[in-house]
Design a protein around this motif. Structure first.
Motif, PDB file in Angstrom:
ATOM      1  N   GLU A  34       0.836  -1.203   0.000  1.00  0.00           N
ATOM      2  CA  GLU A  34       0.000   0.000   0.000  1.00  0.00           C
ATOM      3  C   GLU A  34       0.869   1.251   0.000  1.00  0.00           C
ATOM      4  OE1 GLU A  34      -2.786  -0.148   3.222  1.00  0.00           O
ATOM      5  OE2 GLU A  34      -4.015  -1.658   2.238  1.00  0.00           O
ATOM      6  N   LYS A  35       1.999   1.216   0.744  1.00  0.00           N
ATOM      7  CA  LYS A  35       2.905   2.369   0.759  1.00  0.00           C
ATOM      8  C   LYS A  35       3.520   2.579  -0.613  1.00  0.00           C
ATOM      9  CE  LYS A  35       4.225   2.178   5.609  1.00  0.00           C
ATOM     10  NZ  LYS A  35       5.290   1.872   6.540  1.00  0.00           N
ATOM     11  N   SER A  36       3.885   1.476  -1.269  1.00  0.00           N
ATOM     12  CA  SER A  36       4.498   1.630  -2.594  1.00  0.00           C
ATOM     13  C   SER A  36       3.470   2.136  -3.608  1.00  0.00           C
ATOM     14  CB  SER A  36       5.115   0.308  -3.061  1.00  0.00           C
ATOM     15  OG  SER A  36       4.102  -0.645  -3.306  1.00  0.00           O
ATOM     16  N   LEU A  37       2.217   1.763  -3.424  1.00  0.00           N
ATOM     17  CA  LEU A  37       1.171   2.274  -4.316  1.00  0.00           C
ATOM     18  C   LEU A  37       0.898   3.739  -4.042  1.00  0.00           C
ATOM     19  CD1 LEU A  37      -1.413  -0.658  -4.412  1.00  0.00           C
ATOM     20  CD2 LEU A  37       0.121   0.071  -6.236  1.00  0.00           C
ATOM     21  N   ASP A  38       0.881   4.107  -2.760  1.00  0.00           N
ATOM     22  CA  ASP A  38       0.611   5.485  -2.400  1.00  0.00           C
ATOM     23  C   ASP A  38       1.779   6.401  -2.735  1.00  0.00           C
ATOM     24  OD1 ASP A  38      -1.880   4.827  -1.517  1.00  0.00           O
ATOM     25  OD2 ASP A  38      -1.284   4.598   0.599  1.00  0.00           O
ATOM     26  N   SER A  39       2.975   5.891  -2.741  1.00  0.00           N
ATOM     27  CA  SER A  39       4.144   6.729  -3.000  1.00  0.00           C
ATOM     28  C   SER A  39       4.233   7.103  -4.474  1.00  0.00           C
ATOM     29  CB  SER A  39       5.427   6.007  -2.559  1.00  0.00           C
ATOM     30  OG  SER A  39       5.650   4.886  -3.381  1.00  0.00           O
ATOM     31  N   GLY A  40       3.462   6.486  -5.343  1.00  0.00           N
ATOM     32  CA  GLY A  40       3.457   6.858  -6.746  1.00  0.00           C
ATOM     33  C   GLY A  40       4.389   6.031  -7.590  1.00  0.00           C
ATOM     34  N   ARG A  41       5.100   5.100  -7.010  1.00  0.00           N
ATOM     35  CA  ARG A  41       5.980   4.259  -7.812  1.00  0.00           C
ATOM     36  C   ARG A  41       5.147   3.272  -8.607  1.00  0.00           C
ATOM     37  NH1 ARG A  41      10.322   1.366  -4.257  1.00  0.00           N
ATOM     38  NH2 ARG A  41       9.045  -0.251  -5.134  1.00  0.00           N
ATOM     39  N   ASP A  42       5.525   3.059  -9.814  1.00  0.00           N
ATOM     40  CA  ASP A  42       4.824   2.077 -10.636  1.00  0.00           C
ATOM     41  C   ASP A  42       5.501   0.733 -10.499  1.00  0.00           C
ATOM     42  OD1 ASP A  42       2.914   3.754 -11.596  1.00  0.00           O
ATOM     43  OD2 ASP A  42       3.961   4.226 -13.458  1.00  0.00           O
ATOM     44  N   THR A  43       4.718  -0.182 -10.071  1.00  0.00           N
ATOM     45  CA  THR A  43       5.203  -1.556 -10.008  1.00  0.00           C
ATOM     46  C   THR A  43       4.758  -2.249 -11.294  1.00  0.00           C
ATOM     47  OG1 THR A  43       3.192  -2.342  -8.945  1.00  0.00           O
ATOM     48  CG2 THR A  43       4.959  -1.578  -7.491  1.00  0.00           C
ATOM     49  N   PRO A  44       5.328  -3.374 -11.614  1.00  0.00           N
ATOM     50  CA  PRO A  44       4.910  -4.068 -12.831  1.00  0.00           C
ATOM     51  C   PRO A  44       3.415  -4.395 -12.827  1.00  0.00           C
ATOM     52  CG  PRO A  44       6.951  -5.012 -12.031  1.00  0.00           C
ATOM     53  CD  PRO A  44       6.498  -4.027 -11.010  1.00  0.00           C
ATOM     54  N   ILE A  45       2.883  -4.721 -11.681  1.00  0.00           N
ATOM     55  CA  ILE A  45       1.459  -5.062 -11.611  1.00  0.00           C
ATOM     56  C   ILE A  45       0.618  -3.830 -11.882  1.00  0.00           C
ATOM     57  CG2 ILE A  45      -0.378  -5.824 -10.073  1.00  0.00           C
ATOM     58  CD1 ILE A  45       1.664  -7.642  -8.731  1.00  0.00           C
ATOM     59  N   THR A  46       0.999  -2.684 -11.302  1.00  0.00           N
ATOM     60  CA  THR A  46       0.211  -1.466 -11.528  1.00  0.00           C
ATOM     61  C   THR A  46       0.319  -1.026 -12.986  1.00  0.00           C
ATOM     62  OG1 THR A  46       2.047  -0.076 -10.791  1.00  0.00           O
ATOM     63  CG2 THR A  46       0.367  -0.638  -9.167  1.00  0.00           C
ATOM     64  N   VAL A  48       0.665  -3.041 -15.561  1.00  0.00           N
ATOM     65  CA  VAL A  48      -0.214  -3.952 -16.307  1.00  0.00           C
ATOM     66  C   VAL A  48      -1.672  -3.556 -16.100  1.00  0.00           C
ATOM     67  CG1 VAL A  48      -1.025  -6.333 -16.448  1.00  0.00           C
ATOM     68  CG2 VAL A  48       1.421  -5.862 -16.333  1.00  0.00           C
ATOM     69  N   VAL A  49      -2.014  -3.253 -14.853  1.00  0.00           N
ATOM     70  CA  VAL A  49      -3.395  -2.863 -14.565  1.00  0.00           C
ATOM     71  C   VAL A  49      -3.735  -1.572 -15.299  1.00  0.00           C
ATOM     72  CG1 VAL A  49      -4.941  -2.067 -12.727  1.00  0.00           C
ATOM     73  CG2 VAL A  49      -3.503  -4.083 -12.372  1.00  0.00           C
ATOM     74  N   ASN A  50      -2.813  -0.607 -15.279  1.00  0.00           N
ATOM     75  CA  ASN A  50      -3.048   0.651 -15.985  1.00  0.00           C
ATOM     76  C   ASN A  50      -3.196   0.425 -17.484  1.00  0.00           C
ATOM     77  OD1 ASN A  50      -3.073   2.201 -13.666  1.00  0.00           O
ATOM     78  ND2 ASN A  50      -0.878   2.640 -13.754  1.00  0.00           N
ATOM     79  N   LEU A  51      -2.353  -0.440 -18.040  1.00  0.00           N
ATOM     80  CA  LEU A  51      -2.473  -0.768 -19.466  1.00  0.00           C
ATOM     81  C   LEU A  51      -3.824  -1.413 -19.764  1.00  0.00           C
ATOM     82  CD1 LEU A  51       1.068  -2.140 -20.344  1.00  0.00           C
ATOM     83  CD2 LEU A  51       0.002  -0.062 -21.204  1.00  0.00           C
ATOM     84  N   LEU A  52      -4.257  -2.294 -18.879  1.00  0.00           N
ATOM     85  CA  LEU A  52      -5.560  -2.938 -19.066  1.00  0.00           C
ATOM     86  C   LEU A  52      -6.692  -1.914 -18.998  1.00  0.00           C
ATOM     87  CD1 LEU A  52      -5.109  -6.240 -17.045  1.00  0.00           C
ATOM     88  CD2 LEU A  52      -5.264  -5.983 -19.525  1.00  0.00           C
ATOM     89  N   GLU A  54      -6.436   1.297 -19.752  1.00  0.00           N
ATOM     90  CA  GLU A  54      -6.364   2.076 -20.991  1.00  0.00           C
ATOM     91  C   GLU A  54      -6.943   1.297 -22.158  1.00  0.00           C
ATOM     92  OE1 GLU A  54      -2.417   3.530 -21.712  1.00  0.00           O
ATOM     93  OE2 GLU A  54      -2.253   4.359 -19.688  1.00  0.00           O
ATOM     94  N   MET A  55      -6.593   0.015 -22.206  1.00  0.00           N
ATOM     95  CA  MET A  55      -7.130  -0.832 -23.269  1.00  0.00           C
ATOM     96  C   MET A  55      -8.649  -0.917 -23.167  1.00  0.00           C
ATOM     97  SD  MET A  55      -4.318  -3.907 -23.451  1.00  0.00           S
ATOM     98  CE  MET A  55      -5.398  -4.954 -24.386  1.00  0.00           C
ATOM     99  N   SER A  56      -9.162  -1.008 -21.956  1.00  0.00           N
ATOM    100  CA  SER A  56     -10.605  -1.079 -21.751  1.00  0.00           C
ATOM    101  C   SER A  56     -11.281   0.200 -22.236  1.00  0.00           C
ATOM    102  CB  SER A  56     -10.907  -1.317 -20.273  1.00  0.00           C
ATOM    103  OG  SER A  56     -12.273  -1.267 -20.027  1.00  0.00           O
ATOM    104  N   LYS A  57     -10.680   1.349 -21.894  1.00  0.00           N
ATOM    105  CA  LYS A  57     -11.240   2.623 -22.345  1.00  0.00           C
ATOM    106  C   LYS A  57     -11.196   2.727 -23.867  1.00  0.00           C
ATOM    107  CE  LYS A  57     -10.039   5.203 -18.166  1.00  0.00           C
ATOM    108  NZ  LYS A  57      -9.157   6.237 -17.617  1.00  0.00           N
ATOM    109  N   THR A  58     -10.081   2.324 -24.460  1.00  0.00           N
ATOM    110  CA  THR A  58      -9.950   2.360 -25.915  1.00  0.00           C
ATOM    111  C   THR A  58     -10.975   1.448 -26.571  1.00  0.00           C
ATOM    112  OG1 THR A  58      -7.587   2.790 -25.676  1.00  0.00           O
ATOM    113  CG2 THR A  58      -8.337   2.056 -27.832  1.00  0.00           C
ATOM    114  N   LEU A  59     -11.140   0.261 -26.011  1.00  0.00           N
ATOM    115  CA  LEU A  59     -12.116  -0.683 -26.561  1.00  0.00           C
ATOM    116  C   LEU A  59     -13.542  -0.145 -26.439  1.00  0.00           C
ATOM    117  CD1 LEU A  59     -10.716  -4.124 -25.388  1.00  0.00           C
ATOM    118  CD2 LEU A  59     -10.812  -3.233 -27.709  1.00  0.00           C
ATOM    119  N   GLU A  60     -13.858   0.488 -25.324  1.00  0.00           N
ATOM    120  CA  GLU A  60     -15.192   1.072 -25.157  1.00  0.00           C
ATOM    121  C   GLU A  60     -15.424   2.187 -26.166  1.00  0.00           C
ATOM    122  OE1 GLU A  60     -15.761   2.274 -21.115  1.00  0.00           O
ATOM    123  OE2 GLU A  60     -15.627   0.220 -20.347  1.00  0.00           O
TER     124      GLU A  60
END
Length: 158
Positions: A34-46, A48-52, A54-60
């Protein structure tokens, strides 16, 4: 929100699989994530989630564009189908009308051709009758002039 839920699920899965101990406590791991998410660092999972996301928005967006295009083309096709159907009906009716007109005019032409032949024959006979009547009239006129001159001479002789 979805990103945090995915991260939470991943952390719970890792925490459940990890052996219990002071360094592998699930709550501590959860706090670290939670600290790493709140600190603004992008982890590989975040990422991927962000890409997903964006892809969802593009597809919509693409889906909405495709729906509007489909509606427009479907409307055009339906209108075109109706218009072409009506044009075919009108053309078929016009063909039938013109065919009947051609047949009636062909019959009228044949009738008029017969009338022309009859009138040509009548004209020829009328010309012949006129020629005969003219010849007879000229003969009668000549006889009249002859009789008149004889009468005038007889009166002069008296």
């Amino acid at each position: 929100m979805l990103c945090q839920a995915l991260v939470l699920c991943a952390l719970l899965a890792v925490a459940a699989a990890a052996p219990a101990g002071p360094h592998r406590n699930g709550a501590a791991l959860l706090q670290t994530w939670e600290k790493s998410l709140d600190s603004g660092r992008d982890t590989p999972i975040t990422r991927v989630v962000n890409l997903l996301k964006e892809m969802s928005k593009t597809l919509e967006k693409d889906m909405e564009e495709d729906e509007s295009l489909y509606k427009e083309l479907a409307c055009w096709c339906n209108n075109g189908k109706y218009e072409k159907g009506e044009a075919i009906k009108a053309a078929s009716a016009k063909i039938e009308e013109l065919t009947s007109t051609i047949e009636s005019l062909t019959a009228k032409s044949a009738e008029l051709s017969v009338n022309i032949k009859e009138l040509d024959a009548q004209l020829a006979s009328d010309k012949q009758a006129l020629a005969e009547a003219t010849a007879l009239r000229e003969k009668q006129l000549a006889e009249f002039h002859g009789m008149e001159s004889d009468s005038v001479q007889a009166l002069e002789n008296l």
